[in-house]
Scaffold this motif. Sequence first.
Motif, PDB file in Angstrom:
ATOM      1  N   ALA A 150      34.045  38.540  43.476  1.00  0.00           N
ATOM      2  CA  ALA A 150      32.501  38.846  43.805  1.00  0.00           C
ATOM      3  C   ALA A 150      32.351  39.853  45.020  1.00  0.00           C
ATOM      4  CB  ALA A 150      31.719  37.659  44.093  1.00  0.00           C
ATOM      5  N   ARG A 178      38.467  43.396  37.246  1.00  0.00           N
ATOM      6  CA  ARG A 178      38.159  43.167  38.570  1.00  0.00           C
ATOM      7  C   ARG A 178      39.352  42.596  39.192  1.00  0.00           C
ATOM      8  NH1 ARG A 178      32.906  43.455  40.905  1.00  0.00           N
ATOM      9  NH2 ARG A 178      31.479  44.750  39.708  1.00  0.00           N
ATOM     10  N   ASP A 184      33.180  42.798  32.817  1.00  0.00           N
ATOM     11  CA  ASP A 184      32.405  42.830  34.260  1.00  0.00           C
ATOM     12  C   ASP A 184      32.997  44.124  34.986  1.00  0.00           C
ATOM     13  OD1 ASP A 184      31.816  40.759  37.183  1.00  0.00           O
ATOM     14  OD2 ASP A 184      30.967  42.679  36.531  1.00  0.00           O
ATOM     15  N   ASP A 204      36.131  39.041  33.852  1.00  0.00           N
ATOM     16  CA  ASP A 204      36.292  39.649  34.960  1.00  0.00           C
ATOM     17  C   ASP A 204      37.959  40.066  35.147  1.00  0.00           C
ATOM     18  OD1 ASP A 204      36.857  36.214  36.770  1.00  0.00           O
ATOM     19  OD2 ASP A 204      37.762  37.159  34.725  1.00  0.00           O
TER      20      ASP A 204
END
Lengths: 474, 500
Positions: A94, A204, A128, A201
């Motif tokens: 995040a 990332r 994402d 994710d």
Amino acid sequence: MTQPAPGLDDPLALSRAAPEWSAKTPLTRAQSATAVIASIALIATAALRPWAVGRAFVFAATVFYLLFTLYKLALARLSVARAAEIRIAPGEVAALDPASLPVYSVLVPMYREPESLPGLVAALAAMDYPADRLDVQLLLEEDDAATRAAADALTLPAGFRVTLVPPSFPRTKPKACNVGLARARGALLTIYDAEDRPEPDQLRKAVAAFRRLPEDVVCLQCKLNFYNPRQNLLTRWFAAEYASWFDLSLPGLSSLGGMIPLGGTSNHFRADALRELLGWDAYNVTEDCDLGIRIRRRGGRTRILDSTTWEEACASLPYWIRQRTRWLKGYIQTWLVHMRRPLRLWRELGTADFVHFQVLIGGIVLSLLMNPVFWAMAVAWFGFRRTELMELFPGPVFLMSAFCLFAGNFTFLYLGAIGCYRRRYYDLVKYALAAPVYWVLMSYSAWRAFGQFFSNPFHWEKTRHGLFRAPPAG
Amino acid sequence: MASSAHRPPGSPGAGRALLATAALAALFFVIGLGRADRLSADGVVYDVVARHLWLNTTIGRQALVGAAVWPPLPALLRLPAAPFGSAGDVGPYPSLLLSVIAGAAALVLLWRALGRWGAGWARAPVVLAVAAHPFFLAELLGGGVGPLVLCGALLAAVGMADWVADRSLRALVRLAAGAALLTGSSLDLIPWVAALFALLLLDLAFGRFARGQRGAALWLAMLPAAGVAGLWFLANWLIMGDPGYFVRGLRSHVAPSPFPRPAPFPFSPLDAAAASLALGAAAVAAVRGRRAGVFLGLLSAAPPAIAFALAARGVLWSPPPLLYIAGPLALLAVAGHARGARRPGAARAFVAAAALTLTAAAVARLPERSLHAPERATFTALADQRGRWLPRIEARVRARSPFSKVFVAGYDGLALLGARPPDTFVPTLDFDFAAAERDYAGNRLYLLVRRPELRGALDAIHWKYPRIYELGSRHTLYDSDWGDWRLFEIVQPRPGGPRP
């Protein structure tokens, strides 16, 4: 269409610039000569002293089986004992600044898979990652009208494009990937198959991992899992096998910093490093495995990333056999390519990785080829009491063989069951115990691969996907 | 559910444990070499069996699987060292090697488990109490099966406690490995393994698990032990022609016998102390609501109770591995309270006090008729018998005919003969009169049988031909006695004579 990088627009660059690394030539002259001479010597000796040759074969095979069993146990122990995966905490993911994210290239080679396209596009669109930093190439063969039509019918999200692969020999996935590599814009790059569903994710996490890791880590392998492990008995066994490999073998290898034979999907690369390696070998039907070894030989490293890509386990036996045949044929290719100059291989890999290579690449094929011979002997001994077989098993060899037969096979069964438990496939534990039937299928595929290596080494037996239909809701 | 899937990177624990085990084993081995004359009879038998296996003889395979009271794992584990001599040949290396490695592994396992549970400095007195125990040392340096059994029991008990506490897969695998090791190493531990699985079932029945996890855990826990047992049956079918051959002696053992059996209530202060500690630990854990402690306490109190039941049935002999593990398990149960204790100092002090108490009980004089008294002659005595009697027996039988064969029955016979007996002597575990006369036609045949007491009473010669030692048989004529051994001449069957 993006113009290919200069000098890298040749999908067969590896086979041309570095033929010693390519499976284009299945066997070198030296390898052919060695094989012929060894075969003649073996046949002649067997004709003169058949029992002595038989005993020598049984002894060598038994020692191999014993060491193989101990090796797998050691890997399993390491896999459980050490944190060998790169874990990226949700907070770290995040905290990534979207503006700092690099362009990420995603290659998806497809062939005659129009039914998989919508699901794939949806899964990738759900990732994402900023759309303006995403560079997804759907690699379609020019003459694949059905898949092209399906792609045309879709409204592709931003960052997605179709790259056409001109028809040429060999028609393989790695060749298509090389076409995509030449046109990739990203600093990082990954591969997915048509039926894949990566965790949203994953990109990332890969970015965070690459930033954290030293430059010599040029590849991250994600874990693979099936979204249809319970479709039928075959998928259950397949799931158990994957669980054993990805949870009880690969982490152990990774913890040793050793070479990782890559899986065919969800490998994340530093794009420049991949280009330096001249991409994939278009002639190798397990281009992923080969690439993992070349990475190591050139001083790079692969680590396991704690992120999962869900894919479809092949539920059809005929297609499963084709897929497994291709994999094993590729292992044969890979072993022969890298063993062209064994001393150089040893020097470049180091002793430990040289051993891993021999066991995990050559050893697996060898064991699958030999297994039916020993199964036949076991049936003859236990079922028909053919006591003349004792001639082949003098004292200590008999004991070692008995150990391998009972304790060794039990060990592999049990590891498969542990792998299922570790993945929380609790209901699959009991199916893992029936794995010997699965092993028969693997050996059949191995012999098929052995024959195909000589008859049609570059033939890519396409696995058919889309056979899984999720159960209706409610 | 907790998972122990990942540990801190680069943990040197396993490496250190291996090094510690190797160092301790080396030390024990050197000490043991200087006391080779103390090698136990069990060690001699297993050494000889391993040697026969190495030589791929029929008697070796029969001895490996043919008797429930001589489980196969101790012989199999001696195999790597078997080429380097057995107690019958060069020296006691295989037995000594196995017992010191197993003993060292048991101590290291105990040390690490107590460390994980927060026992801190109290580890030292506990491990010392186990190591300095006279019976631990006797078994360790005597090549007995005790250290192997202790290793298995600790593995299983620690695994059980950890599983109940944190549901880790590693604990489950430890439990399974320990249970399998015990199933293949000692008959009297099989009821304890059954108790272990009963407690596991109880835990699975009342614990909280994900869907399907209960069944999966049960499979993983029981499969190795079931595999060992199944293989044992299979081996009996293949080698002896009868899958239940190896347990036949147990069924026949319940028949009355005039020869000594263990007294029904032969418990020593050590056994009472161990059982009390274990039950006390279980009670305290129950009060504190710690299920792991309750299970561990019950498991640790089980050996004396099982020993009581087996002794009452007359199927226990000394030294029994079952009571051998009672003390260490009791200490383990007590030490389990250090895990998460509110006052760690007090908990550790109590653990240390328990260790000292058990040590005191152990070194106290034991009743002569205790189960802990050594069963029979050691290696030295056997070698003495072999040196004195075998040449005289051979001279006696060959004086009557140069073509004479003496069948020496039972596992004690293997120990007596060693791995390379003179040609006159033939070891036999599944003796049959008709087969002997057929295979050695033209020879004058004899049968040497040992007095059927304790474990020797379960040999096949005694259940195939009951009371052969006391009364002979239709096929035999009494010849002479040699200590506990009785020599019979094999003759043509006589009508109306003593029946087997």
